[in-house]
Design a protein around this motif. Structure first.
Motif, PDB file in Angstrom:
ATOM      1  N   TYR A 136       0.774  -1.134   0.134  1.00 48.70           N
ATOM      2  CA  TYR A 136      -0.187   0.143  -0.080  1.00 48.70           C
ATOM      3  C   TYR A 136       0.870   1.283   0.204  1.00 48.70           C
ATOM      4  CZ  TYR A 136      -3.879  -3.049   1.409  1.00 48.70           C
ATOM      5  OH  TYR A 136      -4.844  -3.926   1.600  1.00 48.70           O
ATOM      6  N   LYS A 137       2.089   1.414   0.943  1.00 47.14           N
ATOM      7  CA  LYS A 137       2.770   2.369   1.024  1.00 47.14           C
ATOM      8  C   LYS A 137       3.797   2.733  -0.283  1.00 47.14           C
ATOM      9  CE  LYS A 137       3.433   2.021   6.013  1.00 47.14           C
ATOM     10  NZ  LYS A 137       4.408   1.605   7.026  1.00 47.14           N
ATOM     11  N   PHE A 138       3.758   1.627  -1.093  1.00 51.61           N
ATOM     12  CA  PHE A 138       4.510   1.503  -2.368  1.00 51.61           C
ATOM     13  C   PHE A 138       3.884   2.254  -3.323  1.00 51.61           C
ATOM     14  CE2 PHE A 138       6.210  -0.029  -6.457  1.00 51.61           C
ATOM     15  CZ  PHE A 138       7.512   0.468  -6.579  1.00 51.61           C
ATOM     16  N   LEU A 139       2.474   1.775  -3.465  1.00 50.75           N
ATOM     17  CA  LEU A 139       1.521   2.430  -4.383  1.00 50.75           C
ATOM     18  C   LEU A 139       1.401   3.959  -4.196  1.00 50.75           C
ATOM     19  CD1 LEU A 139      -1.432  -0.006  -4.207  1.00 50.75           C
ATOM     20  CD2 LEU A 139      -0.052   0.377  -6.143  1.00 50.75           C
ATOM     21  N   GLU A 140       1.581   4.560  -3.000  1.00 50.25           N
ATOM     22  CA  GLU A 140       1.553   5.790  -2.813  1.00 50.25           C
ATOM     23  C   GLU A 140       2.518   6.814  -3.220  1.00 50.25           C
ATOM     24  OE1 GLU A 140       0.817   6.112   1.453  1.00 50.25           O
ATOM     25  OE2 GLU A 140      -1.288   5.023   1.358  1.00 50.25           O
ATOM     26  N   THR A 141       3.698   5.903  -3.583  1.00 52.23           N
ATOM     27  CA  THR A 141       4.567   6.510  -4.137  1.00 52.23           C
ATOM     28  C   THR A 141       4.812   6.824  -5.711  1.00 52.23           C
ATOM     29  OG1 THR A 141       6.162   4.586  -4.561  1.00 52.23           O
ATOM     30  CG2 THR A 141       6.345   5.660  -2.263  1.00 52.23           C
ATOM     31  N   LEU A 142       3.911   6.015  -6.276  1.00 54.42           N
ATOM     32  CA  LEU A 142       3.658   6.196  -7.569  1.00 54.42           C
ATOM     33  C   LEU A 142       2.673   6.981  -8.036  1.00 54.42           C
ATOM     34  CD1 LEU A 142       3.737   2.298  -8.287  1.00 54.42           C
ATOM     35  CD2 LEU A 142       5.454   3.831  -8.391  1.00 54.42           C
ATOM     36  N   LYS A 143       2.495   7.334  -9.316  1.00 55.41           N
ATOM     37  CA  LYS A 143       1.733   8.392 -10.004  1.00 55.41           C
ATOM     38  C   LYS A 143       0.486   7.326 -10.582  1.00 55.41           C
ATOM     39  CE  LYS A 143       4.577  12.160 -10.717  1.00 55.41           C
ATOM     40  NZ  LYS A 143       5.238  13.092 -11.741  1.00 55.41           N
ATOM     41  N   PRO A 144      -0.863   7.867 -10.709  1.00 50.33           N
ATOM     42  CA  PRO A 144      -1.510   6.834 -11.403  1.00 50.33           C
ATOM     43  C   PRO A 144      -1.280   6.796 -13.219  1.00 50.33           C
ATOM     44  CG  PRO A 144      -2.587   8.926 -10.839  1.00 50.33           C
ATOM     45  CD  PRO A 144      -1.548   9.033 -10.286  1.00 50.33           C
ATOM     46  N   LEU A 162      -4.908   0.313 -13.331  1.00 49.01           N
ATOM     47  CA  LEU A 162      -5.997   0.668 -12.347  1.00 49.01           C
ATOM     48  C   LEU A 162      -5.832   2.117 -12.320  1.00 49.01           C
ATOM     49  CD1 LEU A 162      -5.669  -2.070 -10.035  1.00 49.01           C
ATOM     50  CD2 LEU A 162      -7.619  -1.880 -11.181  1.00 49.01           C
ATOM     51  N   PRO A 163      -7.027   3.069 -12.746  1.00 46.73           N
ATOM     52  CA  PRO A 163      -7.086   4.442 -12.633  1.00 46.73           C
ATOM     53  C   PRO A 163      -6.721   5.087 -11.379  1.00 46.73           C
ATOM     54  CG  PRO A 163      -9.171   3.616 -12.957  1.00 46.73           C
ATOM     55  CD  PRO A 163      -8.186   2.540 -12.664  1.00 46.73           C
ATOM     56  N   THR A 164      -7.217   4.541 -10.206  1.00 49.16           N
ATOM     57  CA  THR A 164      -7.184   5.055  -8.826  1.00 49.16           C
ATOM     58  C   THR A 164      -6.205   4.428  -7.819  1.00 49.16           C
ATOM     59  OG1 THR A 164      -9.133   4.456  -8.047  1.00 49.16           O
ATOM     60  CG2 THR A 164      -9.352   6.348  -9.293  1.00 49.16           C
ATOM     61  N   ALA A 168      -6.537   0.422  -6.926  1.00 51.34           N
ATOM     62  CA  ALA A 168      -5.204  -0.453  -6.870  1.00 51.34           C
ATOM     63  C   ALA A 168      -5.054  -1.191  -5.497  1.00 51.34           C
ATOM     64  CB  ALA A 168      -4.125   0.488  -6.867  1.00 51.34           C
ATOM     65  N   LYS A 169      -5.421  -0.607  -4.233  1.00 51.64           N
ATOM     66  CA  LYS A 169      -5.020  -1.091  -2.905  1.00 51.64           C
ATOM     67  C   LYS A 169      -6.374  -2.224  -2.950  1.00 51.64           C
ATOM     68  CE  LYS A 169      -3.362   2.936  -0.613  1.00 51.64           C
ATOM     69  NZ  LYS A 169      -3.319   3.939   0.592  1.00 51.64           N
ATOM     70  N   LEU A 170      -7.715  -1.813  -3.364  1.00 46.51           N
ATOM     71  CA  LEU A 170      -8.483  -3.053  -3.372  1.00 46.51           C
ATOM     72  C   LEU A 170      -8.135  -4.291  -4.027  1.00 46.51           C
ATOM     73  CD1 LEU A 170     -11.934  -1.192  -3.615  1.00 46.51           C
ATOM     74  CD2 LEU A 170     -11.082  -2.459  -1.442  1.00 46.51           C
ATOM     75  N   ARG A 187       2.322 -13.830  -4.960  1.00 48.63           N
ATOM     76  CA  ARG A 187       3.144 -12.567  -5.137  1.00 48.63           C
ATOM     77  C   ARG A 187       2.606 -11.680  -6.078  1.00 48.63           C
ATOM     78  NH1 ARG A 187       8.964 -14.900  -5.680  1.00 48.63           N
ATOM     79  NH2 ARG A 187       8.423 -16.141  -7.102  1.00 48.63           N
ATOM     80  N   VAL A 188       2.684 -10.313  -5.797  1.00 46.87           N
ATOM     81  CA  VAL A 188       2.260  -9.495  -6.856  1.00 46.87           C
ATOM     82  C   VAL A 188       3.321  -8.245  -7.243  1.00 46.87           C
ATOM     83  CG1 VAL A 188       0.674  -7.536  -7.047  1.00 46.87           C
ATOM     84  CG2 VAL A 188      -0.248  -9.826  -6.352  1.00 46.87           C
ATOM     85  N   VAL A 189       3.708  -8.099  -8.278  1.00 48.57           N
ATOM     86  CA  VAL A 189       4.689  -7.027  -8.864  1.00 48.57           C
ATOM     87  C   VAL A 189       3.844  -5.743  -8.963  1.00 48.57           C
ATOM     88  CG1 VAL A 189       6.253  -6.391 -10.528  1.00 48.57           C
ATOM     89  CG2 VAL A 189       6.334  -8.730  -9.718  1.00 48.57           C
ATOM     90  N   ILE A 190       4.110  -4.655  -8.450  1.00 44.20           N
ATOM     91  CA  ILE A 190       3.552  -3.376  -8.487  1.00 44.20           C
ATOM     92  C   ILE A 190       4.703  -2.518  -9.414  1.00 44.20           C
ATOM     93  CG2 ILE A 190       2.623  -1.164  -7.617  1.00 44.20           C
ATOM     94  CD1 ILE A 190       2.114  -3.005  -5.133  1.00 44.20           C
ATOM     95  N   GLU A 191       4.233  -2.150 -10.625  1.00 39.43           N
ATOM     96  CA  GLU A 191       5.257  -1.365 -11.473  1.00 39.43           C
ATOM     97  C   GLU A 191       4.699   0.285 -11.646  1.00 39.43           C
ATOM     98  OE1 GLU A 191       6.743  -4.600 -14.503  1.00 39.43           O
ATOM     99  OE2 GLU A 191       5.614  -3.090 -15.175  1.00 39.43           O
TER     100      GLU A 191
END
Length: 428
Positions: A136-144, A162-164, A168-170, A187-191
Motif C-alpha cells: 500500500y505504501k509503495f503504491l502511494e509513491t507512484l503516480k496513476p 487501475l486508474p485510482t 489499486a489497493k482493493l 506474489r504481486v509485482v507493482i510497477e
C-alpha cells in the motif's frame, strides 16, 4: 525429419504452415491442433501438458524435434522431462527449460533479472500477503495509473492497470489475500506505469548466439481505437514503422544482448524463442515483459515473413550452431486480422459453422479456435481464425486482409476494422 508441434492456436498453425514447406520435413504432427493444422500435417489427440503421452507418441513415431508453442508446458518443464529420460533425451525440444522459462513464468524473477543486468524496465517492487501494508505504501509513491501483475501465469488475465489508488489497493488485497488469480497471485509485482507505444521483438537463441526475427505490433483490446477489455490479440502488423534502425539498435544493445549474456552468466541454458514486449517511451525502449515463446497473433505475421527454412533454424538451436545459419526475411509487409466469437473475451458460444474459407486464395487463413465435423469447420474458441496478407506496405496488406476476412462468416462473428490504425500512415 519428423516434427511434433505442441499447441492448438493460430501460432501453431502458422508454424505448421511454415514447417510443412521445409525441404527437410518427412512427417509433421500437431498436438492437439485444429481444423487448420490438419491441412498441414496430422493432428494428434494429446494435451500439451501430458508429458507421458507425448513421450510415448514421440517414440512410436520416431520424432526428431518437438516445437513447443504455448508457455504452460515450458513453465512446467517439458524440456527438463525430455532431457532427464534416456529414451527421449536425443529428441530436440525447441523451447527453454524450466529455469529459463521463469522469464515468463515469474514476473518477479524477470524483473530481478532485468535489474541485475541493467536492462531498462519500469520501477517496481514485489509483495506477498505478509507485506501487503508495504505494498500500500509503495503504491502511494507512484503516480496513476497503477500497474499490478500476478507473479505467475494467470492465463493472460494477471495484469491490471487501475486508474485510482483506492482501486489499486482493493485489487492488491484481492490478489494477495483473496487469491484472485490463485497461486499465480501469491506474489504481486507493482510497477510504475510507462506511457508510450508498444511493439513485440523476437529472437531465436541456442544459448550461445541468437538470430533476430521481424518485429511486430499487435492489438490487444477488443474495441476499435484500442478500447474495451484485453484479449489474446485482435490483429498484428509487421514491420513496425516507428521501429527505425536506430531504435532497433538500442533494443539490441540495451536489451537483447544483455538478456542473452545474462542468461548465460546465470548458468541458464536457454534454447528457443524469446519474446520481448517493448514500449517506446520518447524513443527509448523499455521491457514490459518477456515471454518464453512466440506471441500470438504476432507469429501469424512474423513467420510468413521468414524466407529461410525453419527446420534449419531448429537444427541450429538443437546443436548450438545457430550462428552458422542464414536468416532471410521477405521485404514485404504483413498484416493479420483476427475474427472472434461474439461476446469474447467474456462468455461466447462455440460450435458455429464457419463458411467462406475456401474462397480465399491470395491471403493466408490461420485457424486459432476451430475443429472439423466431417467436411465442416466449426468454431471452438474465442479467437476463431485470422487472415494474413502481404503487401508493399502495411496499408496494402491490411486492405487485402480486410477484403478477404469479409468473405468468411459464422454466427455472431466479430473483428476490429481498425488494425494498424496508429501506424499505417507511417508505412506508406
Amino acid at each position: 525429419m519428423n516434427v511434433l508441434v505442441l499447441g492448438s492456436g493460430g501460432r501453431e498453425h502458422a508454424f505448421a504452415w511454415k514447417i510443412a514447406r521445409s525441404s527437410q520435413i518427412d512427417k509433421l504432427f500437431i498436438a492437439p491442433g485444429n481444423a487448420g493444422t490438419a491441412q498441414e500435417g496430422t493432428n494428434v489427440d494429446l494435451a500439451v501438458d501430458d508429458f507421458d503421452g507425448i513421450k510415448a507418441f514421440c517414440l512410436a513415431e520416431k520424432i526428431d524435434s518437438v516445437l513447443v508453442g504455448p508457455e504452460v508446458p515450458l513453465v512446467l518443464g517439458i524440456a527438463d522431462y525430455f532431457e532427464a529420460d534416456s529414451e527421449i533425451s536425443h529428441i530436440a525440444i525447441i523451447g527453454p527449460n524450466k529455469a529459463a522459462a521463469q522469464l515468463e513464468g515469474s514476473k518477479d524473477f524477470s524483473k530481478r533479472f532485468m535489474k541485475k543486468y541493467n536492462i531498462p524496465t519500469a520501477k517496481y517492487a514485489t509483495f506477498t500477503k505478509d507485506t501487503i501494508e508495504e505494498g500500500y505504501k509503495f503504491l502511494e509513491t507512484l503516480k496513476p495509473p497503477y500497474v499490478l501483475k500476478a507473479d505467475g501465469l494467470a492465463a493472460g488475465k494477471g495484469v491490471l492497470i487501475l486508474p485510482t489508488i483506492e482501486e489499486a489497493k482493493l485489487e492488491l488485497k484481492d490478489m494477495l489475500e483473496d487469491a484472485k488469480f490463485g497461486d499465480a497471485s501469491s506474489r504481486v509485482v507493482i510497477e510504475e506505469f510507462l506511457k508510450g507505444i508498444e511493439l513485440s521483438v523476437f529472437i531465436v537463441t541456442d544459448g550461445q548466439s541468437y538470430k533476430k526475427l521481424p518485429e511486430a505490433k499487435d492489438y490487444k483490446r477488443i474495441g476499435e481505437g484500442d478500447t474495451g477489455l484485453n484479449t489474446g490479440g485482435m490483429g498484428a502488423v509487421s514491420p513496425v514503422p516507428f521501429a527505425t534502425q536506430g531504435f532497433m539498435d538500442k533494443i539490441e544493445n540495451q536489451i537483447i544482448i544483455p538478456t542473452v549474456k545474462g542468461l548465460k552468466k546465470e548458468g541458464i541454458d536457454y534454447r528457443g524463442f524469446i519474446f520481448f514486449g517493448i514500449i517506446n517511451v520518447k524513443n527509448d525502449p523499455y521491457v514490459i515483459e518477456y515471454n518464453c515463446r512466440m506471441g500470438d497473433p504476432e507469429t501469424e505475421v512474423v513467420i510468413p515473413r521468414l524466407k529461410s527454412d525453419i527446420i534449419e533454424l531448429f537444427e541450429g538451436v538443437a546443436t548450438q550452431t545457430l550462428s552458422e545459419r542464414d536468416v532471410e526475411f521477405d521485404s514485404r509487409s504483413a498484416a493479420t486480422v483476427m475474427m472472434v466469437s461474439g461476446g469474447y473475451p467474456d462468455a461466447y458460444e462455440k460450435e458455429k459453422t464457419v463458411t467462406g474459407i475456401n474462397s480465399i486464395h491470395d491471403s493466408l487463413v490461420f485457424h486459432s479456435g476451430t475443429k472439423k465435423d466431417g467436411p465442416t469447420v466449426l468454431s471452438a474458441g474465442g479467437r476463431v481464425l485470422c487472415v494474413t496478407s502481404y503487401g508493399k506496405n502495411i496499408e496494402k496488406a491490411l486492405e487485402l486482409s480486410y477484403n478477404n476476412i469479409g468473405k468468411i462468416s459464422f454466427d455472431k462473428a466479430y473483428y476490429r476494422k481498425d488494425i494498424g490504425f496508429d501506424v499505417v500512415d507511417e508505412s506508406k
